[in-house]
Design a protein around this motif. Sequence first.
Motif, mmCIF file in Angstrom:
data_model
loop_
_atom_site.group_PDB
_atom_site.id
_atom_site.type_symbol
_atom_site.label_atom_id
_atom_site.label_comp_id
_atom_site.label_asym_id
_atom_site.label_seq_id
_atom_site.Cartn_x
_atom_site.Cartn_y
_atom_site.Cartn_z
ATOM 1 N N GLN A 179 7.369 1.051 3.726
ATOM 2 C CA GLN A 179 7.284 -0.152 2.899
ATOM 3 C C GLN A 179 5.979 -0.169 2.102
ATOM 4 O OE1 GLN A 179 8.063 -3.571 5.482
ATOM 5 N NE2 GLN A 179 9.713 -2.401 6.450
ATOM 6 N N PHE A 180 4.892 0.259 2.716
ATOM 7 C CA PHE A 180 3.624 0.314 1.984
ATOM 8 C C PHE A 180 3.650 1.380 0.899
ATOM 9 C CE2 PHE A 180 1.576 -2.427 5.108
ATOM 10 C CZ PHE A 180 0.631 -3.066 4.330
ATOM 11 N N PHE A 181 4.338 2.483 1.151
ATOM 12 C CA PHE A 181 4.339 3.589 0.196
ATOM 13 C C PHE A 181 5.339 3.393 -0.944
ATOM 14 C CE2 PHE A 181 5.179 8.165 -0.943
ATOM 15 C CZ PHE A 181 3.902 8.419 -1.440
ATOM 16 N N SER A 182 6.303 2.504 -0.748
ATOM 17 C CA SER A 182 7.373 2.349 -1.728
ATOM 18 C C SER A 182 7.022 1.344 -2.826
ATOM 19 C CB SER A 182 8.656 1.874 -1.033
ATOM 20 O OG SER A 182 9.642 1.527 -1.985
ATOM 21 N N PRO A 183 7.309 1.682 -4.089
ATOM 22 C CA PRO A 183 7.085 0.727 -5.177
ATOM 23 C C PRO A 183 8.096 -0.413 -5.175
ATOM 24 C CG PRO A 183 8.139 2.697 -6.035
ATOM 25 C CD PRO A 183 7.797 2.977 -4.599
ATOM 26 N N GLN A 184 9.176 -0.260 -4.412
ATOM 27 C CA GLN A 184 10.150 -1.350 -4.299
ATOM 28 C C GLN A 184 9.613 -2.464 -3.419
ATOM 29 O OE1 GLN A 184 12.255 -2.718 -1.685
ATOM 30 N NE2 GLN A 184 13.112 -4.106 -3.223
ATOM 31 N N GLY A 195 -0.840 2.262 -7.643
ATOM 32 C CA GLY A 195 -0.266 3.584 -7.826
ATOM 33 C C GLY A 195 -0.045 4.305 -6.512
ATOM 34 N N LEU A 196 0.377 5.551 -6.594
ATOM 35 C CA LEU A 196 0.656 6.331 -5.384
ATOM 36 C C LEU A 196 -0.536 6.379 -4.442
ATOM 37 C CD1 LEU A 196 2.649 9.419 -6.732
ATOM 38 C CD2 LEU A 196 3.425 7.804 -4.989
ATOM 39 N N ALA A 197 -1.715 6.633 -4.978
ATOM 40 C CA ALA A 197 -2.902 6.753 -4.137
ATOM 41 C C ALA A 197 -3.198 5.455 -3.407
ATOM 42 C CB ALA A 197 -4.105 7.179 -4.974
ATOM 43 N N GLN A 198 -3.041 4.342 -4.094
ATOM 44 C CA GLN A 198 -3.304 3.043 -3.464
ATOM 45 C C GLN A 198 -2.230 2.710 -2.420
ATOM 46 O OE1 GLN A 198 -3.482 3.458 -6.933
ATOM 47 N NE2 GLN A 198 -5.692 3.757 -6.666
ATOM 48 N N ARG A 199 -0.996 3.049 -2.707
ATOM 49 C CA ARG A 199 0.083 2.760 -1.753
ATOM 50 C C ARG A 199 0.005 3.666 -0.525
ATOM 51 N NH1 ARG A 199 3.309 3.052 -6.367
ATOM 52 N NH2 ARG A 199 4.646 4.661 -5.415
ATOM 53 N N TYR A 200 -0.734 4.759 -0.642
ATOM 54 C CA TYR A 200 -0.957 5.649 0.499
ATOM 55 C C TYR A 200 -2.096 5.152 1.394
ATOM 56 C CZ TYR A 200 -2.281 9.867 3.096
ATOM 57 O OH TYR A 200 -2.605 10.762 4.089
ATOM 58 N N THR A 201 -2.880 4.208 0.929
ATOM 59 C CA THR A 201 -4.089 3.781 1.635
ATOM 60 C C THR A 201 -3.807 3.323 3.056
ATOM 61 O OG1 THR A 201 -5.137 3.140 -0.449
ATOM 62 C CG2 THR A 201 -6.065 2.202 1.573
ATOM 63 N N PHE A 202 -2.741 2.532 3.251
ATOM 64 C CA PHE A 202 -2.425 2.051 4.601
ATOM 65 C C PHE A 202 -2.153 3.229 5.534
ATOM 66 C CE2 PHE A 202 0.912 0.797 7.685
ATOM 67 C CZ PHE A 202 0.176 -0.106 8.437
ATOM 68 N N ILE A 203 -1.384 4.195 5.079
ATOM 69 C CA ILE A 203 -1.087 5.372 5.891
ATOM 70 C C ILE A 203 -2.382 6.101 6.234
ATOM 71 C CG2 ILE A 203 0.114 7.592 5.930
ATOM 72 C CD1 ILE A 203 2.147 6.360 3.959
ATOM 73 N N GLN A 204 -3.242 6.270 5.232
ATOM 74 C CA GLN A 204 -4.508 6.973 5.438
ATOM 75 C C GLN A 204 -5.363 6.257 6.489
ATOM 76 O OE1 GLN A 204 -6.895 7.203 1.904
ATOM 77 N NE2 GLN A 204 -8.528 8.372 2.874
ATOM 78 N N GLU A 205 -5.446 4.937 6.401
ATOM 79 C CA GLU A 205 -6.283 4.199 7.345
ATOM 80 C C GLU A 205 -5.714 4.255 8.760
ATOM 81 O OE1 GLU A 205 -7.139 0.260 5.930
ATOM 82 O OE2 GLU A 205 -8.325 0.995 4.235
ATOM 83 N N VAL A 206 -4.400 4.215 8.885
ATOM 84 C CA VAL A 206 -3.805 4.348 10.216
ATOM 85 C C VAL A 206 -4.099 5.730 10.792
ATOM 86 C CG1 VAL A 206 -1.644 4.482 11.515
ATOM 87 C CG2 VAL A 206 -1.998 2.623 9.887
#
Length: 371
Positions: A179-184, A195-206
């Motif tokens: 859900q965090f990675f998806s633009p939907q 953008g993609l990099a920002q939507r990846y941030t949650f995954i990166q922090e986890v």
Amino acid sequence: MTFDEPYQFANGVTLRNRVMMSPMTTLQSFFDGTITKDELAYYALRSQGVGAVITGAANVQASGKGWPGELSIASDDKLPELTQLASAIQNGGAKAIIQIFHGGRMSEPAALADRLPEAPSAIAAQHHDGTQKTGVPREMTTADVQATVAAFGEATRRAIQAGFDGIELHGANTYLFQQFFSPQSNHRTDQYGGGLAQRYTFIQEVLEAVFAAVKQYATAPFIVGYRFSPEEFTTPGITFADTLYLIDQLVQTPLDYVHVSLNEYDRVAQSADYQAQSILAYLQTAIAGRKALVGVGGVRTRADANHVLAHADLVAVGQQLLVDPFWVQKLLAQHDDAIVTTDFETAIDDIDFTTPLYDFLVARYRSTPNM
């Protein structure tokens, strides 16, 4: 390579063979997420042939519980039973990996005592045709997001203390990571959206929280994997090109493996740019040996397993092990003629499942088309 060969991860942990039991929903935990004796017996039976067992999803927070009967790793009072689960799997000779997750907007109301589920944005999930699939969730505050990041770190600590050999982060099947990675589903305007990099941030922090917990608490090599869905069927949604970006980020971390979620191992992407070969083959090329790749999807025979291993390092088997717990042993003994080949709709009546699991399987295979 063949499925009966051992596999050693880069961290030194060795599986006795290349078959992993896929994470599957069983609905066998108590209402509060405590493991039951039935659940222990279910995993113990299926741990006797595979190289590793990945458990069904365990929530890291009560607010992320996906469905009733779900396993929980959200509090220290679950440690005694979690320890029993790890031991039950390991006593069968398999490595014990617990999948940890947060349901996000896909959490069922009954699992949350009718509270609103939480998600990156207050946007309902959609069916393929664009119609609304779920209710509108509550948008997580920045503090909520950071608390969830910390909860994944704490869940990792509990997995280590309970004696598991590893964890798998459930980033597939439309749950919170996806859900965090998806633009939907992610329309945030803070550091977790864009953008993609920002939507990846949650995954990166986890991932950072998880690896910090491993460094602090693990006294032996500890497996960390990440499961992902390769594309979404909504517009906008995660494209296969987006997933290749995700993979490029993931392989730069200390992850031990990535695990693609597919219903058929030879599935081809929706995008016209990636239809010359299977999704699994494209992923193999993109990863280029930098991490172990786990392939999955409709594996029922020796030939299926070998097809997967032509493009992956490990093969995950789910539904077949549900109805054929000794599938690996049969293949090792060259008794391929003894494996269960009947439709799952029929085969579920030949195994003594607990009532919650049997009812779930009936609803899956007899109320909807076979998957």
